[in-house]
Design an enzyme around this catalytic site. Structure first.
Site, mmCIF file in Angstrom:
data_model
loop_
_atom_site.group_PDB
_atom_site.id
_atom_site.type_symbol
_atom_site.label_atom_id
_atom_site.label_comp_id
_atom_site.label_asym_id
_atom_site.label_seq_id
_atom_site.Cartn_x
_atom_site.Cartn_y
_atom_site.Cartn_z
ATOM 1 N N LYS A 140 5.814 4.033 15.829
ATOM 2 C CA LYS A 140 4.698 4.875 16.234
ATOM 3 C C LYS A 140 4.934 5.741 17.346
ATOM 4 C CE LYS A 140 1.133 2.569 13.542
ATOM 5 N NZ LYS A 140 1.888 1.400 13.268
ATOM 6 N N ASP A 147 0.889 -1.056 0.066
ATOM 7 C CA ASP A 147 0.150 -0.178 -0.099
ATOM 8 C C ASP A 147 0.854 1.186 -0.247
ATOM 9 O OD1 ASP A 147 0.966 -0.325 2.429
ATOM 10 O OD2 ASP A 147 -0.864 -0.149 3.531
#
Ligand code: GTP
Length: 327
Positions: A155, A104
């Site tokens: 993250k 993606d």
């Protein structure tokens, strides 16, 4: 070399379309996201292994109907195993080293050069890195003067991010890293495995041109603009009888007589834009109908979606037929 492509995620950020199709089959600039990723592979790759999961049967059917230039094998997961679990499940018989690709991401990247650099580095891995403003959704790398990765934080809070260089989802790994992944349970490769590999030397390969993660609506449309601007959207010409600026990618059977199109539009197979309608900066999947004098902007419309005559659709992700009579 072989390539292992992760394509088993749910794509929750592109719902409701991903209730119907995996995001990797959404066409951007005329081609499914997955195929733009595969286009980055050097021609000499001997096999592509797709680690599938969610809606694996749709991926398999699409790939069978539209064979890429490399032999492709799909290895589905019975239940979601995460990135590391997916690698372990599908990674039997991998080459050493092998390419690991997220399905993606849209990028300008010379993966052949990255593989050559990997081999000469003597390390266990080389990860393509992209520079972004907002590192929060990504794994962030700290690098030394030789571009060796000295820390990797998945993250992080902005104050804990060691740099602006993030995991671009394109990498080369030694086959031995697969032995470091536990079997039979979900594993995040980035969280659980990569930090422990740094001692054996992992290098960053900085991407200098463009990169985007097409996993959210805004970023997917940005990725489509990048592809068109880089000439990766075919000839970009308008379909017969349409007006506007282009670039537009028109897939088989799509029509748009007397409609105004562009810039940056994909008309999926058999999509129909009726006279007087305007579509810009959008993706219309197979069989979408945009009614007379309707407007569509900044939107992704799933298979068969119908925009009624005169309606206005902006910044939306829609699926499932006519909004007035949902199916
Ligand atoms: P969101 O649900 O919107 O976060 O999307 P996602 O499920 O695709 O997750 P994410 O974008 O973090 O995934 C990065 C890459 O890993 C994509 O190419 C996914 O298809 C793939 N991926 C994520 N989870 C799995 C999994 O459990 N198994 C496999 N085989 N691939 C996965």
């Amino acid at each position: 070399m072989k390539a292992l492509v992760l394509i088993g995620g749910f794509g929750t950020r592109l719902r409701p379309i991903t209730y119907l199709v995996p995001k990797q089959l959404i066409p951007l600039a005329g081609k499914p996201m997955l195929y733009h990723v595969l286009d980055l592979l050097p021609p000499e790759v001997e096999e592509v292994v797709l680690a599938t999961g969610y809606k694996a049967e749709l991926v398999e059917a699409y790939v069978r109907a539209h064979p890429p230039r490399w032999p492709v094998r799909t290895v589905p997961e019975a239940q979601p195993l995460g990135t590391g679990g997916g690698m372990k499940n599908a990674g039997g018989g991998m080459s050493d080293p092998f390419f690991l690709l997220n399905s993606d991401v849209i990028a300008a990247a010379d993966l052949g050069a990255m593989a050559r650099r990997h081999r000469s580095s003597g390390g266990v891995g080389t990860m393509a890195l992209a520079s972004v403003e907002d590192t929060r959704p990504y794994g962030v790398a700290a690098l030394d003067a030789d571009d060796r990765i000295t820390a990797f934080v998945e993250k992080p809070e902005p104050r804990d991010a060691p740099s602006h260089w993030i995991n671009a989802g394109l990498a080369v790994w030694a086959a031995a890293v697969l032995d470091r992944i536990p079997t039979g349970r979900p594993v995040s490769f980035e969280r659980e495995v990569v930090p422990g590999l740094l001692a054996a030397r992992v290098y960053g390969h900085r991407l200098e041109r463009y990169w985007d993660d097409a996993g959210t609506p805004d970023r997917l449309l940005n990725a489509q603009r990048l592809l068109f601007d880089d000439g990766r959207g075919g000839d970009g010409r308008l379909p017969p009888g349409a007006h506007g600026t282009g670039p537009v990618a028109t897939l088989e059977g799509a029509t748009a007589h007397d409609a105004h199109l562009g810039p940056y539009v994909t008309l999926g197979p058999n999509a129909r834009v009726e006279p007087g309608a305007r579509v810009r900066n959008s993706v219309l999947m197979d069989g979408v109908v945009v009614g007379r004098d309707a407007r569509v902007e900044g939107s992704i419309l799933g298979p068969g979606f119908r925009v009624p005559d005169g309606a206005r659709v902006e910044n939306a992700v829609l699926a499932g037929g006519d909004p007035e009579t949902p199916s």
